[in-house]
Scaffold this motif. Structure first.
Motif, PDB file in Angstrom:
ATOM      1  N   TRP A   1       0.836  -1.205   0.000  1.00  0.00           N
ATOM      2  CA  TRP A   1       0.000   0.000   0.000  1.00  0.00           C
ATOM      3  C   TRP A   1       0.870   1.254   0.000  1.00  0.00           C
ATOM      4  O   TRP A   1       0.622   2.196  -0.737  1.00  0.00           O
ATOM      5  N   ALA A   2       1.921   1.250   0.824  1.00  0.00           N
ATOM      6  CA  ALA A   2       2.826   2.399   0.862  1.00  0.00           C
ATOM      7  C   ALA A   2       3.542   2.580  -0.471  1.00  0.00           C
ATOM      8  O   ALA A   2       3.700   3.705  -0.959  1.00  0.00           O
TER       9      ALA A   2
ATOM     10  N   LEU B   1      17.570   3.056   0.703  1.00  0.00           N
ATOM     11  CA  LEU B   1      16.576   3.741  -0.119  1.00  0.00           C
ATOM     12  C   LEU B   1      15.589   4.519   0.735  1.00  0.00           C
ATOM     13  O   LEU B   1      15.230   5.665   0.416  1.00  0.00           O
ATOM     14  N   ALA B   2      15.137   3.914   1.833  1.00  0.00           N
ATOM     15  CA  ALA B   2      14.145   4.571   2.688  1.00  0.00           C
ATOM     16  C   ALA B   2      14.725   5.826   3.336  1.00  0.00           C
ATOM     17  O   ALA B   2      14.076   6.886   3.344  1.00  0.00           O
TER      18      ALA B   2
ATOM     19  N   SER C   1       9.360   4.883  -1.895  1.00  0.00           N
ATOM     20  CA  SER C   1       8.423   3.847  -2.329  1.00  0.00           C
ATOM     21  C   SER C   1       9.166   2.626  -2.863  1.00  0.00           C
ATOM     22  O   SER C   1       8.708   1.491  -2.701  1.00  0.00           O
ATOM     23  N   GLY C   2      10.331   2.880  -3.491  1.00  0.00           N
ATOM     24  CA  GLY C   2      11.138   1.762  -3.972  1.00  0.00           C
ATOM     25  C   GLY C   2      11.588   0.856  -2.848  1.00  0.00           C
ATOM     26  O   GLY C   2      11.683  -0.371  -3.013  1.00  0.00           O
ATOM     27  N   ALA C   3      11.851   1.434  -1.668  1.00  0.00           N
ATOM     28  CA  ALA C   3      12.234   0.619  -0.512  1.00  0.00           C
ATOM     29  C   ALA C   3      11.108  -0.329  -0.127  1.00  0.00           C
ATOM     30  O   ALA C   3      11.342  -1.519   0.148  1.00  0.00           O
TER      31      ALA C   3
ATOM     32  N   PRO D   1       3.698   7.266  -4.973  1.00  0.00           N
ATOM     33  CA  PRO D   1       3.822   7.693  -6.375  1.00  0.00           C
ATOM     34  C   PRO D   1       2.517   8.243  -6.954  1.00  0.00           C
ATOM     35  O   PRO D   1       2.547   9.200  -7.746  1.00  0.00           O
ATOM     36  N   LEU D   2       1.371   7.670  -6.558  1.00  0.00           N
ATOM     37  CA  LEU D   2       0.090   8.176  -7.045  1.00  0.00           C
ATOM     38  C   LEU D   2      -0.145   9.611  -6.579  1.00  0.00           C
ATOM     39  O   LEU D   2      -0.606  10.465  -7.338  1.00  0.00           O
TER      40      LEU D   2
END
Length: 396
Positions: A32-33, A342-343, A371-373, A38-39
């Motif tokens: 969900w995160a 990444l985070a 978000s990639g994390a 990105p949205l």
């Protein structure tokens, strides 16, 4: 019939993903995160609404707090409470029903208006608080009643969010609850896991590590509580800013006592220290923004709290708990280390974006990394969260 024994039997008969709350909730919360941020950035940059509905600023805040954060808190709480009480964890059909309620809430929040949709998505946190209270009371585990109180306040802040004139206060209250949960529970697990790691390494630091919940820890949590409560009630007062800065300094002193600088050889340990470090940073930035509003925008502290503290601390806990409770070695591989990197980098860039009037390029870069994390967590950890424990490991 012994209900604890009966629940244990139901757990053993359930598919692996329903044998403990961290499995479905960590995975779904992370997904969900990974999708929501990105949205929101796409909408903010003028790309139009998402595929189901427009999030808007209110929807973005709602789903990050009461969708993603609520899922991770549930997964952690219902995994930790059995360790505190000695009772079998919620599993099987009961866990499936609770997860279904969370999922129904996400659908209701995004696709439906009106009273019925609101009741569905509000219900989850109240049910979670009730389940936690039942488990703590049945296990006579009075020491952890403050956790139940904070879960109840989390649910009440969600209810308050739906009163339009109070939704900003509700957001502050939810951030305050999250910060206090991290200060309370993180203040136990960070020094405890650090001490254990030092002992396993025969480190000279073991003997000098402070024990759990010394007087200084209790004072620092008390100062933090007063500062955050003042922030919820009087969010723009100069006194509030001073109290928050003081709370940040006391939390920084607390963190320094845990010797995180000596844990750099094991990412699974230093990630906890790095995640907790965002607590004094976030609280300090919020306070400094009240004292020097012309220099530090309010959104800088809020995103240090959201992307920094909540984002990195939840990932640190999710990875460690997932490894340990699925029978894997508590040691971070290169993928897990990349998740942490990444985070943290994404959170730093997001705070920098707030300091630069929400520059779209910085927003996009921060969102992509952060978000990639979570996406990487979903990909790397899904097999162990869905799958059975390796042969020969003890159930937990």
């Amino acid at each position: 019939m012994d209900r604890t024994a009966d629940r244990g039997a139901q757990r053993r008969a359930a598919p692996p993903v329903l044998q403990n709350a961290f499995r479905p909730f960590f995975l779904a919360g992370a997904c969900w995160a990974a999708a929501l941020v990105p949205l929101w950035v796409w909408e903010f940059a003028g790309g139009g609404s998402g595929p189901v509905t427009s999030l808007g600023l209110t929807g973005h805040a709602h789903e990050m707090l009461y969708g993603y954060l609520a899922a991770i808190v549930c997964g952690f709480a219902l995994t930790a409470i059995p360790n505190w009480t000695g009772r079998a964890p919620v599993a099987g059909k009961g866990l499936a029903a609770l997860f279904g309620l969370w999922a129904a809430g996400r659908i209701a929040a995004l696709a439906f208006d009106g009273m019925i949709g609101g009741l569905v998505e509000i219900a989850f946190l109240f049910v979670l608080a009730a389940v936690a209270l039942r488990e703590v009371m049945a296990g006579k585990n009075w020491r952890n009643l403050p956790v139940v109180v904070l879960l109840t306040l989390f649910a009440l802040s969600h209810l308050l969010f739906h009163a339009p004139e109070y939704y900003l206060a509700a957001i502050r209250a939810t951030f305050a609850v999250a910060a206090l949960l991290i200060a309370l529970i993180g203040g136990r697990i960070v020094p405890s896991f650090t001490r254990n790691w030092f002992a396993s390494m025969a480190s000279r630091h073991t003997a000098s590590m402070p024990g759990p919940m010394k007087t200084y820890d209790k004072i620092s949590i008390g100062v933090l509580f007063v500062a955050l409560l003042t922030w919820v009630i009087a969010p723009v007062h100069l006194v509030t800013g001073g109290l928050l800065v003081l709370a940040a300094l006391t939390q920084l002193g607390r963190l320094a006592r845990w010797k995180g600088q000596a844990t750099l050889a094991e990412p699974l340990v230093w990630s906890l220290h790095a995640g907790y470090a965002w607590l004094p940073i976030a609280v300090g930035l919020i306070g400094a923004g009240l004292v020097w509003p012309a220099a530090i925008p309010a959104s800088a502290g809020l995103h240090a709290m959201a992307a920094g503290l909540i984002g990195t601390m939840t990932l640190a806990v999710m990875t460690r708990a997932s490894l340990g409770h699925t029978g894997r070695a508590r040691k971070a591989d290169s993928v897990t280390t990349l998740i942490y990197a990444l985070a943290h980098l994404g959170a730093i860039i997001r705070v920098c974006a707030a300091l630069h009037e929400n520059d779209v390029l910085l927003l996009a870069a921060g969102a992509t990394l952060w978000s990639g994390a979570f996406l990487l967590f979903c990909i790397a950890y899904a097999p162990m969260l869905f799958g059975a424990k390796p042969a020969g490991t003890v159930s937990g």
